[in-house]
Design a protein around this motif. Sequence first.
Motif, PDB file in Angstrom:
ATOM      1  N   MET A 107     116.679  92.074  48.206  1.00 18.72           N
ATOM      2  CA  MET A 107     117.644  91.911  46.648  1.00 18.72           C
ATOM      3  C   MET A 107     117.032  90.283  46.967  1.00 18.72           C
ATOM      4  N   LEU A 108     117.084  89.783  45.495  1.00 18.21           N
ATOM      5  CA  LEU A 108     116.420  88.225  45.886  1.00 18.21           C
ATOM      6  C   LEU A 108     118.398  87.560  45.611  1.00 18.21           C
ATOM      7  N   PRO A 109     118.603  87.054  47.434  1.00 20.46           N
ATOM      8  CA  PRO A 109     119.883  86.427  46.627  1.00 20.46           C
ATOM      9  C   PRO A 109     119.349  85.142  46.065  1.00 20.46           C
ATOM     10  N   TRP A 110     121.167  85.556  45.501  1.00 24.17           N
ATOM     11  CA  TRP A 110     121.970  83.870  44.418  1.00 24.17           C
ATOM     12  C   TRP A 110     121.432  82.563  44.760  1.00 24.17           C
ATOM     13  N   GLY A 111     121.231  82.820  46.163  1.00 23.80           N
ATOM     14  CA  GLY A 111     120.742  81.016  46.453  1.00 23.80           C
ATOM     15  C   GLY A 111     119.453  80.965  46.800  1.00 23.80           C
ATOM     16  N   ALA A 112     118.875  82.338  46.231  1.00 25.24           N
ATOM     17  CA  ALA A 112     117.488  81.850  46.603  1.00 25.24           C
ATOM     18  C   ALA A 112     116.615  82.081  45.330  1.00 25.24           C
ATOM     19  N   ARG A 113     117.935  81.952  44.223  1.00 31.51           N
ATOM     20  CA  ARG A 113     117.361  82.269  41.926  1.00 31.51           C
ATOM     21  C   ARG A 113     116.286  81.814  42.230  1.00 31.51           C
ATOM     22  N   ALA A 114     115.946  80.551  42.738  1.00 26.99           N
ATOM     23  CA  ALA A 114     115.195  79.210  41.945  1.00 26.99           C
ATOM     24  C   ALA A 114     113.716  80.281  42.265  1.00 26.99           C
ATOM     25  N   GLN A 115     113.362  81.261  43.053  1.00 28.30           N
ATOM     26  CA  GLN A 115     112.154  81.277  43.903  1.00 28.30           C
ATOM     27  C   GLN A 115     111.246  82.660  42.789  1.00 28.30           C
ATOM     28  N   ILE A 116     112.507  82.843  42.815  1.00 30.79           N
ATOM     29  CA  ILE A 116     112.258  83.774  41.032  1.00 30.79           C
ATOM     30  C   ILE A 116     110.643  83.146  40.146  1.00 30.79           C
TER      31      ILE A 116
END
Length: 333
Positions: A107-116
């Motif tokens: 999953m894309l962790p919430w803390g890394a959300r900008a990497q979307i």
Amino acid sequence: MKLDPIERWSPEMSREEASWRVRLTRRRFVGSALAAPALLAAAATAPTAARAAERAYLQPQPEADWHAYLTETERRHPLAKYWYRFTPIGDDVRSALEAGPIHPDDMLPWGARAQIAEASPPGAANGWCVLPDGSQYVAVRTRFSGCTASMLDWWFLWAQREEIIRYKIWNPGAHVSMSESPTPGFQRSPDDKPYWGLSRFPVEDVGLGVARLRLDFVRPEAFGFGAIHNGDSAVCVRVGLPNGRLKHTDMVHYARADEDGFELRSRFWMARDFEAMAGGWPIAAAVADNIFMKRRLLPQHAARGLAWHCATEYHHLASFLAELYGEYGQDPL
């Protein structure tokens, strides 16, 4: 009134997807499991949308007028063609969702959300999972060929006002009604997109039964995004109970432009944390924000149902957004 059956089955549909859509034609309008009775005992009804001279806010419909299908008047509307012209989910997305839950490491962790926004963001492009703490996660990727991110921005304003049929054509059989009002306390700036600072109150079935939700559209910076790449768009939404007392989901739809149109990357972090929404009270959120309540309030199949719902509505939208914008994109909003 006799409701039309959905006449858009495709032989390519999986048994799971077809069965899911059949249930939409028969399911009674029940409250979402997310709206737990203990938290809703003191809930007020969704606030009536204010009429402002500069905006035509949709008014909430009485529950007796909720119809998942088109009324006689709507069936004669020019937009009805998009409701009947249903487009099934793409094979790659369907296969991914049918494969079962992804591993939490994918999953894309919430803390890394900008990497979307990156060319190759972390995590699976499509999938869903349930985390050990009871929270859940959804990822869906949708191709929008021949479209621009600005068309998606236009859609999020145009489709959710004036006429309910605009909202219904987005996900035939699952979208019922829509209303909106300004988000309490939002201070609008000249450069804001028109739908930022709006609270929407959709009535829809996201896999848990038909229920009314609240969606607060916020600036991307509120979700930790910096400057959005030229040609891209980030739609950031806080989802919760209509009365604003509990936010249970963080939602991001990131449109990344390319030479063929754009790729829409949808991510949902469900029950990551509970907190009050704008204008709400913090008491319910404080009570619910723990592992026991997350597991109690969020059914194990919630992420799975939401994944199918998201994939369905955005694949359908991708099939007609460019055409729709050509017809209505220049009309005053």
